[in-house]
Enzyme design. Structure first.
Site, PDB file in Angstrom:
ATOM      1  CG  HIS A 468     -39.226  71.288  17.003  1.00  0.00           C
ATOM      2  ND1 HIS A 468     -38.967  72.642  16.934  1.00  0.00           N
ATOM      3  CD2 HIS A 468     -38.940  70.920  18.273  1.00  0.00           C
ATOM      4  CE1 HIS A 468     -38.526  73.066  18.110  1.00  0.00           C
ATOM      5  NE2 HIS A 468     -38.515  72.038  18.952  1.00  0.00           N
ATOM      6  CD  GLU A 469     -40.137  67.768  20.446  1.00  0.00           C
ATOM      7  OE1 GLU A 469     -39.144  67.300  21.036  1.00  0.00           O
ATOM      8  OE2 GLU A 469     -40.603  68.898  20.713  1.00  0.00           O
ATOM      9  CG  HIS A 472     -35.143  68.825  20.417  1.00  0.00           C
ATOM     10  ND1 HIS A 472     -34.263  69.878  20.542  1.00  0.00           N
ATOM     11  CD2 HIS A 472     -36.379  69.381  20.487  1.00  0.00           C
ATOM     12  CE1 HIS A 472     -34.945  71.009  20.691  1.00  0.00           C
ATOM     13  NE2 HIS A 472     -36.233  70.733  20.638  1.00  0.00           N
ATOM     14  CD  GLU A 497     -36.580  74.181  21.944  1.00  0.00           C
ATOM     15  OE1 GLU A 497     -36.967  73.828  20.814  1.00  0.00           O
ATOM     16  OE2 GLU A 497     -36.627  73.431  22.939  1.00  0.00           O
ATOM     17  CE1 TYR A 608     -40.345  79.254  23.992  1.00  0.00           C
ATOM     18  CE2 TYR A 608     -40.663  81.164  25.392  1.00  0.00           C
ATOM     19  CZ  TYR A 608     -40.823  79.822  25.159  1.00  0.00           C
ATOM     20  OH  TYR A 608     -41.459  79.039  26.086  1.00  0.00           O
TER      21      TYR A 608
HETATM   22 ZN    ZN Z   1     -37.914  71.944  20.945  1.00  0.00          ZN
END
Ligand code: ZN
Length: 686
Positions: A468-469, A472, A497, A608
């Protein structure tokens, strides 16, 4: 030579090509991580002074003839300031020296104050207005729009007196938020349990509890909630814990929240918005509270029946255990855990054996490399902020050109940032000489420190978080946006996100889980039956989870769009009964500890769910063409990652998908038949 255990763990052969470099400063990244606290403080102030002087000069011009001479010059001055203070502003979370960390914290505060001033500067607002007819390219048009928006949101367009009033209201709001959060941080709530009640708790958990003559004292907070509520066999003890938990913050925080809602409403009206929610969403992808609420409502309508079925199932388990009392909200976590233990038993420790860091990192790298047509090359020695941190080049496979740099700082260290996150250190942008500034980013985390001679063993969660990171990081480093304000992850807050949420799907595909796992002793990939159990477990409480998320988002949105006088407790009780299987517990004040409302997510909690809709919709493109398809990956890189915030997310998504966004993939993901949702109401997110 081995520098330390940390260095050993990270450098133990990730299988990337290592390129040696001459160890001479300045580093290729142009960032000097070796500054002392004094140097840092001096550099921080001189950089701010320089930017301030430049901005004054730009503002003193009569009427700039081009965007580059006006708003573009302001953007360059602030971007230069960010670049000069990369180390000064980030070392607070990274440095091994307390002195440097303190100096860096002080610098960050100064930079934040500078940025607040810039956003509310009437002269910059005037330059943004002037820039509108001068803007020729899409990124230029977007730049003018972003600065206008910032000015409108801070009151830069108001006359002096009104602007000062708004600033005062913002200050009051800030103080309320700080006091709300402080109350929660300092408050020590506990319950008392008898030795009988403690019997079902693990020995390890019991050891953390204080004892007195008649039993144990259990702290009531987030760190104990999951353990306690999942394992405490006594319904009476669970009820006491739940009630205490939901009274946290107390009447004092309810009063602060009530006052904050009134202040926010007042500020919104002064700035020309009908409500605080309208004010917040004006700068988001959702645009209006109605659009966000429509999505939340649909999700709730679709997931509430599922949630009720999940409750009914657990109620049966409770009845079968011989407990004939009615099934209450505090029973849910306990019986959910019982169900998981019996039907879905996944031994987390067994899973860890399949995720040694020496396998996981290169395997995840390989997925990104193939998907996005890039190559990661380790650079040695790394010019970083601490031993054990590794540094890489990102090279474009087609052109062979270096695109960016990144660092991995994955193990705990005293004084270091304590969660897992991506740090966009230096942003990409077009420089005055026509070259493109290569971005620099870092993934900073806290994986378990490895035992000597063994690689660190990761949980499935750790693996997902890293993937996930890293998503980014790719967003930040593969950007081609010409302005810093539009680079990488500087996208709308309710879209940021989305890309990483999409990528999490990879780590739930059986074929990919096999590809990224290798038993630390046998070298075998994760077995099929374990994978099947892991996936089944993910969806055990889909109905409860998503109806709960829809409720929180709706509460936050309604609280901030119902005028200045709202009773926050009454609103909670009304909505909770409507949108979830359980009514609120009488006598509690659950909103008094809902930190998001006073911690920067006000009228933002919906984000979210909102971004997950786009995440799952984007994922359908990969699903149909293969998860490691460089063709779709190239489109994703060009349409989403490279564009950054040069366009609104809706436009980017339409380009990538070749059609408007649909909610169907999200429903599919949460286990709801899209046909069960009223056909006419599916368009909310479009
Ligand atoms: Zn994130």
């Amino acid at each position: 030579m081995r520098l330390s255990l940390l260095a050993l763990a990270v450098c133990a052969g990730f299988g990337t090509t290592a390129i040696a470099r001459a160890a001479a400063l300045p580093a290729d990244t142009g960032i000097d991580w070796t500054v002392s606290a004094d140097q840092l403080t001096g550099l921080c102030q001189s950089s701010i002074d320089k930017a301030t002087a430049r901005i004054k000069d730009i503002e003193a011009q009569k009427k700039p003839a081009t965007l580059a001479a006006g708003l573009g010059a302001i953007e360059r001055a602030t971007a230069d300031l960010s670049d000069e203070t990369v180390a000064a502003s980030n070392l607070a979370q990274l440095s091994t020296s307390k002195e440097v960390r303190d100096a860096s914290n002080a610098c960050s505060e100064k930079l934040a104050a500078f940025n607040v001033q810039i956003a509310a500067d009437p002269a910059i607002y005037a330059l943004a207005k002037q820039a509108v007819p001068l803007a020729k390219t899409q990124p230029e048009k977007q730049l003018a729009k972003l600065y206008l928006e910032a000015g409108r949101r801070t009151g830069a367009g108001l006359d002096k007196e009104k602007r000062e009033e708004v600033t005062k209201l913002f200050d009051q709001l800030n103080n309320l938020a700080l006091a709300f959060t402080k109350e929660l941080g300092e408050e020590q709530v506990t319950i008392h349990i008898s030795p009988d009640e403690a019997a079902s708790l693990s020995a390890e958990f019991q050891k953390t509890l204080k004892k007195d003559d008649t039993g144990y004292i259990v702290p009531v907070d987030e760190s104990t909630a999951v353990q306690f509520m999942g394992n405490e066999a006594s319904g009476d003890a669970r009820q006491r814990f739940a009630v205490a938990f939901q009274k946290k913050g107390g009447e004092a925080n309810v009063k602060r929240l009530t006052d904050a809602v009134a202040l926010r409403d007042q500020i919104a009206h002064r700035l020309g918005f009908p409500s605080w929610a309208a004010y917040q969403l004006d700068a988001k992808m959702a645009k209006t509270p109605a659009r966000a609420l429509a999505l939340l409502n649909q999700v709730d309508q679709a997931s509430l029946p599922k949630a009720k079925a999940e409750v009914a199932n657990l109620a049966q388990i409770k009845a079968a255990s011989g407990d004939s009392s009615p099934f209450a909200s505090w029973d849910y976590p306990y019986y959910e855990k019982q169900l998981e233990k019996t039907k879905y038993a996944v031994d987390e420790d067994a899973v860890r054996q399949y995720f040694p860091v020496t396998k996981v990192v290169p395997a995840l790298f390989a997925i990104y490399e193939k998907l996005l047509s890039v190559k990661f090359e380790e650079i040695q020695p790394a010019m970083a902020w601490a031993p054990g941190v590794t540094e890489y080049d990102i090279v474009d496979v087609k052109t062979g050109k270096p695109l960016a740099w990144f660092f991995l700082d994955l193990y705990p260290r005293e004084g270091k940032y304590s969660h897992f996150a991506t740090f966009p250190l230096k942003q990409g942008r077009l420089l005055p000489d026509g070259s493109y500034q290569k971005p620099v980013g870092a993934v900073v985390g806290n994986w378990p420190t490895p035992a000597p001679g063994r690689p660190s063993l990761l949980s499935h969660d750790d693996v997902i978080t890293f993937f996930h990171e890293f998503g980014h990081l790719m967003h930040d480093t593969l950007t081609q946006a010409p302005f810093e304000s539009e680079a990488g992850t500087n996208v709308r807050g309710d879209f940021v996100e989305g890309p990483s949420q999409m990528l999490e799907n990879w780590m739930w595909q059986p074929a990919i889980l096999k590809e990224v796992s290798s038993n630390v002793d046998t070298g075998q990939p994760l077995p099929d039956d374990l994978i099947a159990k892991m996936i089944a477990l993910l969806h055990v409480s889909d109905g409860m989870r998503w109806s709960g998320q829809a409720f929180y988002g709706s509460y936050d949105m309604k609280l901030h769009s119902s005028g200045a006088k709202v009773d926050p407790t009454q609103l909670w009780f009304d909505l909770k009964a409507q949108m979830t299987p359980f009514p609120a517990i009488p006598g509690t004040l659950p909103e008094a500890s809902f930190g998001h409302l006073m911690g920067g997510y006000d009228a933002g909690y919906y984000g979210y769910l909102w971004s997950l809709v786009f995440a799952q919709d984007m994922f359908t493109e990969f699903k149909s063409e293969g998860l490691e398809s460089p063709v779709i990956g190239a489109r994703y890189r060009a349409d989403i990652l490279e564009k950054g915030a040069t366009e609104e997310p809706d436009v980017l998504l339409r380009e990538f998908l070749g059609r408007p966004v649909s909610v169907d993939a999200f429903y599919d993901y949460v286990g709801i038949d899209p046909k069960s949702v009223k056909a006419g109401s599916k368009k909310a997110a479009q």
